[in-house]
Design a protein around this motif. Sequence first.
Motif, short mmCIF file in Angstrom:
data_model
loop_
_atom_site.label_atom_id
_atom_site.label_comp_id
_atom_site.label_asym_id
_atom_site.label_seq_id
_atom_site.Cartn_x
_atom_site.Cartn_y
_atom_site.Cartn_z
N ASN A 315 0.83 -1.20 0.00
CA ASN A 315 0.00 0.00 0.00
C ASN A 315 0.87 1.26 0.00
O ASN A 315 0.63 2.20 -0.76
N ASP A 316 1.90 1.26 0.84
CA ASP A 316 2.85 2.39 0.85
C ASP A 316 3.51 2.55 -0.52
O ASP A 316 3.65 3.67 -1.03
N CYS A 317 3.92 1.43 -1.09
CA CYS A 317 4.61 1.46 -2.38
C CYS A 317 3.70 2.05 -3.47
O CYS A 317 4.15 2.85 -4.29
N ALA A 318 2.42 1.64 -3.47
CA ALA A 318 1.48 2.14 -4.48
C ALA A 318 1.29 3.65 -4.34
O ALA A 318 1.29 4.39 -5.34
N LEU A 319 1.14 4.14 -3.10
CA LEU A 319 0.93 5.57 -2.87
C LEU A 319 2.19 6.37 -3.23
O LEU A 319 2.10 7.44 -3.86
N LEU A 320 3.36 5.85 -2.85
CA LEU A 320 4.60 6.54 -3.16
C LEU A 320 4.89 6.53 -4.66
O LEU A 320 5.42 7.50 -5.21
N PHE A 321 4.54 5.43 -5.33
CA PHE A 321 4.74 5.33 -6.77
C PHE A 321 3.85 6.33 -7.50
O PHE A 321 4.26 6.99 -8.47
#
Length: 337
Positions: A315-321
């Motif tokens: 989830n963090d990765c998707a938002l940061l991406f």
Amino acid sequence: MSLSTQSPQIQEAIAKAKLAVEADNNNQLTEAINLYKKSIELIESEIPKLPQHYRTPLLKYAESYQKRVAILEEQLSTQALINSNQKEPFKVPVFEVPFNPAQPDLSLLGRLEPKPANATLVPFWLMRQLSLIMADGAFLTQKLYIPKEVWSQKGMRITAISAKISCCQALLSHITKLRQFDINEISLLKAIDLMLDEMGTHQNNLSKYLSFIEEQVSPPQQDAGGVELFSQKLKSIGHSIYKTAHRLSAIPTAVTNSDSYVQLLMDVFGESQIFGVWLLRCESNPTKFEGTEVYQKLRNVSKFLYNVICAFVLNDCALLFDRYLKKSRHSFTRLSP
């Protein structure tokens, strides 16, 4: 310094693997099986002592050797069955394309590792891929490449960062204690129980802020009367309101030191691979481990890692991406005439 120079045991494991491949291609099945198993044993014993960036390729080679052992053992049993019913001995044909897993090549780190068919091993595969993304940038799927800069953006903000850090630190502490036990020791079961109990508390805490993480709910009392049931329903309603308020107030927090958070996640990904190694040992010897308590507990650990750790990191990765792409588009627009 090369991997073999750092670890004589890994150097021996590579040498055994080469001999195994040679015996395999010469149709010396029993010898090949024994050499593959010795190589796997050396790799598994040495992996916990190595830096994270060496573990991924070694785990992949150990898994490929284990699969090859299963194929050769099946061929041996088939050959024995046919030999018992034939006067002339039956020979398993040599493959036209020799089995040739090369010496571990660290250049493979940036490639996409095939997703395992076994669901219990998926979290360990996913953690290895996420670790590669954070370290060097890597493919998460065949068509999705995520650069490492996604995880090093200035001003990045993450929801429930304190709860996530607390969960990861507690998990690392437990894994450090678990490493002193062998898979056959009763003490390992007790240590895993203690870890899962505390991780359940962290999971419930994270579920207050993150809707995609489910809360661990205790089963209702079977003999509760009407007043008790009504009281439990009121508590449940109050708890739902409490969780909703938490989620509404969960504003993403600025990460002051993204490097330390990323390193913590990579440490968790690396240290958690020991559970994948133990699961592989269980599943490579189903007659001994299938249905056992240790196998079930390791499966529960796998579920926690997937449903909690991997879930919030993805989830963090998707938002940061998404933030990274918006910034990239903005920079590109500024260059337009």
